[in-house]
Design a protein around this motif. Structure first.
Motif, PDB file in Angstrom:
ATOM      1  N   LEU A 111       0.818  -1.204   0.000  1.00 30.07           N
ATOM      2  CA  LEU A 111       0.000   0.000   0.000  1.00 30.07           C
ATOM      3  C   LEU A 111       0.860   1.267   0.000  1.00 30.07           C
ATOM      4  O   LEU A 111       0.657   2.179  -0.811  1.00 30.07           O
ATOM      5  CB  LEU A 111      -0.936  -0.002   1.210  1.00 30.07           C
ATOM      6  CG  LEU A 111      -1.845   1.206   1.360  1.00 30.07           C
ATOM      7  CD1 LEU A 111      -2.837   1.256   0.203  1.00 30.07           C
ATOM      8  CD2 LEU A 111      -2.578   1.156   2.678  1.00 30.07           C
ATOM      9  N   ILE A 112       1.831   1.334   0.880  1.00 33.03           N
ATOM     10  CA  ILE A 112       2.685   2.522   0.991  1.00 33.03           C
ATOM     11  C   ILE A 112       3.527   2.715  -0.259  1.00 33.03           C
ATOM     12  O   ILE A 112       3.644   3.827  -0.782  1.00 33.03           O
ATOM     13  CB  ILE A 112       3.566   2.436   2.259  1.00 33.03           C
ATOM     14  CG1 ILE A 112       2.679   2.528   3.502  1.00 33.03           C
ATOM     15  CG2 ILE A 112       4.619   3.539   2.259  1.00 33.03           C
ATOM     16  CD1 ILE A 112       3.394   2.207   4.782  1.00 33.03           C
ATOM     17  N   SER A 113       4.107   1.642  -0.778  1.00 34.19           N
ATOM     18  CA  SER A 113       4.938   1.780  -1.976  1.00 34.19           C
ATOM     19  C   SER A 113       4.093   2.134  -3.197  1.00 34.19           C
ATOM     20  O   SER A 113       4.551   2.843  -4.090  1.00 34.19           O
ATOM     21  CB  SER A 113       5.748   0.508  -2.238  1.00 34.19           C
ATOM     22  OG  SER A 113       4.907  -0.571  -2.606  1.00 34.19           O
ATOM     23  N   GLY A 114       2.852   1.667  -3.231  1.00 35.80           N
ATOM     24  CA  GLY A 114       1.954   2.030  -4.328  1.00 35.80           C
ATOM     25  C   GLY A 114       1.633   3.513  -4.336  1.00 35.80           C
ATOM     26  O   GLY A 114       1.660   4.170  -5.376  1.00 35.80           O
ATOM     27  N   ILE A 115       1.352   4.055  -3.163  1.00 36.02           N
ATOM     28  CA  ILE A 115       1.073   5.482  -3.052  1.00 36.02           C
ATOM     29  C   ILE A 115       2.331   6.292  -3.363  1.00 36.02           C
ATOM     30  O   ILE A 115       2.279   7.286  -4.096  1.00 36.02           O
ATOM     31  CB  ILE A 115       0.527   5.814  -1.651  1.00 36.02           C
ATOM     32  CG1 ILE A 115      -0.853   5.172  -1.465  1.00 36.02           C
ATOM     33  CG2 ILE A 115       0.461   7.316  -1.432  1.00 36.02           C
ATOM     34  CD1 ILE A 115      -1.358   5.201  -0.046  1.00 36.02           C
ATOM     35  N   ALA A 116       3.460   5.853  -2.834  1.00 33.65           N
ATOM     36  CA  ALA A 116       4.719   6.563  -3.080  1.00 33.65           C
ATOM     37  C   ALA A 116       5.102   6.514  -4.555  1.00 33.65           C
ATOM     38  O   ALA A 116       5.598   7.504  -5.108  1.00 33.65           O
ATOM     39  CB  ALA A 116       5.834   5.969  -2.219  1.00 33.65           C
ATOM     40  N   SER A 117       4.880   5.390  -5.205  1.00 33.99           N
ATOM     41  CA  SER A 117       5.245   5.283  -6.622  1.00 33.99           C
ATOM     42  C   SER A 117       4.358   6.167  -7.489  1.00 33.99           C
ATOM     43  O   SER A 117       4.796   6.673  -8.516  1.00 33.99           O
ATOM     44  CB  SER A 117       5.163   3.838  -7.100  1.00 33.99           C
ATOM     45  OG  SER A 117       3.824   3.418  -7.207  1.00 33.99           O
TER      46      SER A 117
END
Length: 72
Positions: A39-45
């Motif tokens: 979830l966090i890496s998806g938002i950051a990407s």
């Protein structure tokens, strides 16, 4: 390097960095660790990799719009 490869490797790298940071922060439950990292890496990407995503999209679009050669 092809834009699709750059974007894919960047997404994987961002996921692994997020996974490591959350693990070092004390998140020990493997399922929760993977879900939170995803979830966090998806938002950051979405924010950090917009140029790479645009380049990848343009490359794919160019390939789809290119006329196909016909063998007679």
């Amino acid at each position: 390097m092809p834009p699709v490869l750059v974007y894919t490797l960047s997404r994987i790298g961002l996921f692994l960095v997020t996974l490591l940071v959350l693990f070092l922060a004390g998140l020990q439950n493997p399922l929760l660790l993977i879900l939170a990292s995803f979830l966090i890496s998806g938002i950051a990407s979405y924010v950090l990799l917009s140029k790479q995503r645009d380049a990848m999209s343009a490359r794919i679009s160019d390939r789809l719009d290119r006329p196909k050669t016909q063998d007679d």
